[in-house]
Write a protein that holds these residues in place. Structure first.
Motif, PDB file in Angstrom:
ATOM      1  N   VAL A 286       6.182   6.189 -17.663  1.00 46.62           N
ATOM      2  CA  VAL A 286       5.778   6.142 -19.065  1.00 46.62           C
ATOM      3  C   VAL A 286       5.658   4.701 -19.548  1.00 46.62           C
ATOM      4  CG1 VAL A 286       6.457   6.711 -21.422  1.00 46.62           C
ATOM      5  CG2 VAL A 286       6.710   8.409 -19.620  1.00 46.62           C
ATOM      6  N   GLU A 287       6.583   3.856 -19.155  1.00 46.03           N
ATOM      7  CA  GLU A 287       6.529   2.460 -19.593  1.00 46.03           C
ATOM      8  C   GLU A 287       5.241   1.788 -19.146  1.00 46.03           C
ATOM      9  OE1 GLU A 287       9.202  -1.654 -19.483  1.00 46.03           O
ATOM     10  OE2 GLU A 287       9.823   0.093 -18.313  1.00 46.03           O
ATOM     11  N   GLN A 288       4.786   2.090 -17.931  1.00 45.58           N
ATOM     12  CA  GLN A 288       3.543   1.505 -17.439  1.00 45.58           C
ATOM     13  C   GLN A 288       2.347   2.036 -18.229  1.00 45.58           C
ATOM     14  OE1 GLN A 288       2.937   1.932 -13.209  1.00 45.58           O
ATOM     15  NE2 GLN A 288       0.921   0.978 -13.245  1.00 45.58           N
ATOM     16  N   LYS A 289       2.368   3.320 -18.565  1.00 42.57           N
ATOM     17  CA  LYS A 289       1.274   3.890 -19.354  1.00 42.57           C
ATOM     18  C   LYS A 289       1.270   3.333 -20.774  1.00 42.57           C
ATOM     19  CE  LYS A 289       2.193   8.255 -18.213  1.00 42.57           C
ATOM     20  NZ  LYS A 289       2.054   9.729 -18.094  1.00 42.57           N
ATOM     21  N   ILE A 290       2.455   3.117 -21.334  1.00 47.47           N
ATOM     22  CA  ILE A 290       2.531   2.499 -22.658  1.00 47.47           C
ATOM     23  C   ILE A 290       1.905   1.106 -22.619  1.00 47.47           C
ATOM     24  CG2 ILE A 290       4.131   1.486 -24.345  1.00 47.47           C
ATOM     25  CD1 ILE A 290       5.979   3.858 -23.871  1.00 47.47           C
ATOM     26  N   ASN A 291       2.254   0.323 -21.607  1.00 50.05           N
ATOM     27  CA  ASN A 291       1.672  -1.015 -21.477  1.00 50.05           C
ATOM     28  C   ASN A 291       0.159  -0.954 -21.346  1.00 50.05           C
ATOM     29  OD1 ASN A 291       4.145  -2.335 -21.611  1.00 50.05           O
ATOM     30  ND2 ASN A 291       4.441  -2.327 -19.390  1.00 50.05           N
ATOM     31  N   CYS A 292      -0.333   0.012 -20.561  1.00 47.16           N
ATOM     32  CA  CYS A 292      -1.776   0.171 -20.360  1.00 47.16           C
ATOM     33  C   CYS A 292      -2.481   0.488 -21.670  1.00 47.16           C
ATOM     34  CB  CYS A 292      -2.029   1.266 -19.325  1.00 47.16           C
ATOM     35  SG  CYS A 292      -3.766   1.739 -19.147  1.00 47.16           S
ATOM     36  N   VAL A 293      -1.993   1.489 -22.397  1.00 46.98           N
ATOM     37  CA  VAL A 293      -2.642   1.890 -23.649  1.00 46.98           C
ATOM     38  C   VAL A 293      -2.565   0.770 -24.667  1.00 46.98           C
ATOM     39  CG1 VAL A 293      -2.564   3.519 -25.572  1.00 46.98           C
ATOM     40  CG2 VAL A 293      -2.213   4.339 -23.237  1.00 46.98           C
ATOM     41  N   TYR A 294      -1.396   0.127 -24.769  1.00 47.98           N
ATOM     42  CA  TYR A 294      -1.247  -0.928 -25.772  1.00 47.98           C
ATOM     43  C   TYR A 294      -2.162  -2.114 -25.494  1.00 47.98           C
ATOM     44  CZ  TYR A 294       0.284  -5.020 -28.159  1.00 47.98           C
ATOM     45  OH  TYR A 294       0.274  -6.176 -28.897  1.00 47.98           O
ATOM     46  N   ILE A 295      -2.196  -2.601 -24.252  1.00 49.52           N
ATOM     47  CA  ILE A 295      -2.986  -3.801 -23.984  1.00 49.52           C
ATOM     48  C   ILE A 295      -4.475  -3.509 -24.152  1.00 49.52           C
ATOM     49  CG2 ILE A 295      -3.268  -3.512 -21.475  1.00 49.52           C
ATOM     50  CD1 ILE A 295      -2.458  -6.796 -23.319  1.00 49.52           C
ATOM     51  N   ILE A 296      -4.923  -2.301 -23.807  1.00 48.76           N
ATOM     52  CA  ILE A 296      -6.319  -1.936 -24.054  1.00 48.76           C
ATOM     53  C   ILE A 296      -6.604  -1.948 -25.550  1.00 48.76           C
ATOM     54  CG2 ILE A 296      -7.955  -0.002 -23.997  1.00 48.76           C
ATOM     55  CD1 ILE A 296      -6.824   0.698 -21.225  1.00 48.76           C
ATOM     56  N   ALA A 297      -5.741  -1.314 -26.335  1.00 48.24           N
ATOM     57  CA  ALA A 297      -5.962  -1.245 -27.779  1.00 48.24           C
ATOM     58  C   ALA A 297      -5.935  -2.629 -28.416  1.00 48.24           C
ATOM     59  CB  ALA A 297      -4.909  -0.341 -28.423  1.00 48.24           C
ATOM     60  N   HIS A 298      -5.011  -3.470 -27.986  1.00 50.22           N
ATOM     61  CA  HIS A 298      -4.910  -4.832 -28.519  1.00 50.22           C
ATOM     62  C   HIS A 298      -6.212  -5.599 -28.292  1.00 50.22           C
ATOM     63  CE1 HIS A 298      -2.550  -8.652 -29.295  1.00 50.22           C
ATOM     64  NE2 HIS A 298      -3.623  -9.130 -28.666  1.00 50.22           N
ATOM     65  N   GLU A 299      -6.707  -5.576 -27.063  1.00 46.67           N
ATOM     66  CA  GLU A 299      -7.901  -6.366 -26.742  1.00 46.67           C
ATOM     67  C   GLU A 299      -9.166  -5.767 -27.337  1.00 46.67           C
ATOM     68  OE1 GLU A 299      -7.463  -9.225 -25.643  1.00 46.67           O
ATOM     69  OE2 GLU A 299      -5.401  -9.036 -24.921  1.00 46.67           O
ATOM     70  N   VAL A 300      -9.240  -4.442 -27.388  1.00 49.96           N
ATOM     71  CA  VAL A 300     -10.425  -3.818 -27.997  1.00 49.96           C
ATOM     72  C   VAL A 300     -10.459  -4.093 -29.498  1.00 49.96           C
ATOM     73  CG1 VAL A 300     -11.565  -1.617 -28.492  1.00 49.96           C
ATOM     74  CG2 VAL A 300     -10.695  -2.070 -26.199  1.00 49.96           C
ATOM     75  N   ALA A 301      -9.310  -4.135 -30.166  1.00 51.11           N
ATOM     76  CA  ALA A 301      -9.278  -4.480 -31.594  1.00 51.11           C
ATOM     77  C   ALA A 301      -9.896  -5.854 -31.830  1.00 51.11           C
ATOM     78  CB  ALA A 301      -7.845  -4.444 -32.106  1.00 51.11           C
TER      79      ALA A 301
END
Length: 544
Positions: free
Chosen positions: A254-269
């Motif tokens: 889960v921690e790896q998936k959280i990092n994946c979703v967050y970093i994608i959202a951060h950069e896409v923003a």
């Protein structure tokens, strides 16, 4: 100030070397033009003018006020760097990639390497036929002898640090149509591409809805870069990620998936807030990054509410920001940047963690819908150009009819934050604020956007004084302050007798005597057992 309208850039690679030429269309120039240029060999300038290399600048004299300059040059792909144009190695080979933020586009070609000098880019790249090329825009490919020539569509106006170039034997997988989302990785990583692709499509849809503006480009690449610990870089239309952050699958922890979703959202923003509208100078880098940090958690809340993202925000971003900002080494969020080379040493966890927390506090005070409308107004007003922090505060002020600028200025221009000490008696609540510090500090007060729930009714108040008394119609039977832990301040309770029930986010912020000592021990501050005259002993101690 000279205006650069476009760069037409041709690059011919025989790795690790390359030759190139750039045609710069410009106007409003005096007789002297200085271009940033680092580590390049200059071969010619057309039309012929006198030029000299001076302090990593190509200085041209006798330039016409308007026209087109063509400059021939050559360079080399770095093997021992992580900025500019460099080689990223992995177990079976390497790729060429770029990292131009903040001042490294000058290592690829001569340019005015400054965020305020937006221009259009037309890129043509020639490589050996076994290689693929990725840049910000879609391309056409033609064969020329034993080489492939990639001709990319012209970009909208953008800053030099957002240009991207990637060369390698990539595997590319696609999803979506408007825009087309493409994930590029090195061979052997394909099994962990579906999850980030699926996430990327959902994140794009979320931000198109939130910002009220369609994604501005026809495609978006996610480039998984091997051998780097960097999280991501928001190159417009071609985001780079450290592959350890981007690549995941449904079976990942889960921690790896959280990092994946967050970093994608951060950069896409950033594709909107940072790329479509770009800071005029690096003084406002904190706002760029803080906003993307907040948006990353906001998108994650929409996509994965079961992860309780804002509890994670409180525990990681805010907790760290509060600690760092209570030490003698703290500093204001906003720092003056005089020279571009100062950037990387100035911005730290206070700038980003505290910055994101302050934006979240303003959003809670103004209301989520009003904050979103202010963001939309800011983006539409300054699209394809540059802006300053004051323009963002102005947009929020315009939609809320309040002076957001003076309130924000108080939080970004001085160090530290307050703790609110609460006393309740009958129908009155006395609130006294003082600076929370684990070191000796001067007495200060803030304008505090305070949210509270009293007798099951929510209320927002802007505290302006060191001490204020709020009076309510009925006797106070239940209350809590700092709802959803949106405020960047602490609340001190000597008793919990009338405290309303806390939600998960609010519980995440509670520090009792036991957790406070553990909290301090984690950061090697067990020797600090005092805070403003309150001794941390076995007596009741409740600090939120």
């Amino acid at each position: 100030m000279v205006n650069v309208e476009s760069y037409q850039l041709f690059l011919d690679f025989e790795l690790p070397n390359y030759t190139g030429s750039v045609k710069i269309e410009y106007s409003d120039c005096d007789e002297k033009l200085a271009l940033d240029c680092e580590g390049l060999e200059i071969h010619f300038v057309k039309p012929s003018v006198s030029w000299i290399m001076e302090n990593q600048k190509l200085v041209l004299h006798g330039v016409e006020s308007k026209g087109t300059l063509e400059i021939g040059f050559s360079g080399k792909v770095a093997k021992d760097a992580l900025v500019g144009i460099y080689t990223a190695f992995y177990e079976n080979g390497s790729i060429v990639t770029t990292q131009f933020e903040p001042i490294y586009a000058r290592r690829l070609f001569p340019c005015i390497d400054h965020p305020a000098y937006k221009a259009k880019f037309k890129l043509v790249v020639s490589v050996n036929e076994a290689l693929k090329v990725i840049s910000n825009m879609p391309c056409s490919v033609e064969k020329s002898g034993n080489k492939l020539v990639y001709t990319f569509e012209e970009t909208p106006p953008m800053s030099t640090y957002l240009l991207y170039l990637g060369i390698g034997d990539f595997t590319e997988l696609e999803s979506g149509t408007k825009p087309k989302l493409i994930l590029a990785c090195v061979k052997g990583r394909e099994s962990k591409t579906n999850y980030p692709l699926k996430t990327g499509v959902s994140v794009l849809e979320f931000f198109e809805c939130y910002f009220g503006i369609p994604y501005p480009l026809p495609k978006l690449h996610f480039v998984a870069v091997p051998g780097t610990a960097a999280g991501g870089m928001e190159n417009w239309g071609a985001i780079t990620f450290g592959e350890v952050y981007l690549l995941a699958d449904e079976n990942s922890p889960v921690e790896q998936k959280i990092n994946c979703v967050y970093i994608i959202a951060h950069e896409v923003a950033h594709q909107w807030f940072g790329d479509l509208v770009t800071m005029k100078w690096w003084d406002d880098l904190w706002l760029n990054e803080s906003f993307a940090t907040l948006m990353g958690f906001k998108a994650m809340q929409a996509l994965k509410p079961e992860w309780e993202p804002f509890s994670v925000f409180v525990q990681e971003e805010m907790k760290f920001g509060l600690l760092e900002d209570s030490l003698s080494t703290t500093h204001p969020i906003q720092a003056k940047v005089n020279e571009a080379h100062e950037i990387e040493g100035i911005f730290d966890a206070i700038s980003y963690s505290k910055g994101a927390s302050v934006l979240r506090m303003l959003e809670a005070y103004l209301g989520e819908d009003a904050f979103r409308r202010g963001v939309n107004l800011y983006l539409r007003t300054h699209a394809y150009s540059n802006a300053e922090g004051k323009h963002f505060w102005g947009a929020l002020s315009q939609v809320t009819s309040s002076d957001v600028g003076s309130l924000a200025e108080e939080w970004i221009s001085k160090a530290g934050y307050p703790v609110l000490l609460i006393e309740v008696q009958a129908n009155k609540m006395k609130i006294r604020q003082e600076r929370f510090s684990l070191a000796t500090s001067p007495s200060e007060t803030w304008k505090v956007p305070l949210t509270m729930e009293v007798n099951s009714k929510t209320k927002s108040v802007l505290l302006r004084k060191e001490e204020e008394v709020l009076e309510f119609e009925d006797e106070i039977s239940s209350f809590k302050l700092n709802l959803n832990r949106t405020g960047f301040y602490r609340v001190y309770y000597s008793s919990l007798d009338k405290l309303s029930e806390l939600n998960a986010i609010e519980k995440a912020a509670l520090l009792t005597i036991t957790s406070t000592l553990r909290f301090l021990a984690e950061f090697r501050f067990l020797s600090i057992w005092m805070w403003q005259g309150v001794t941390l002993t076995k007596k009741s101690f409740y600090l939120f």
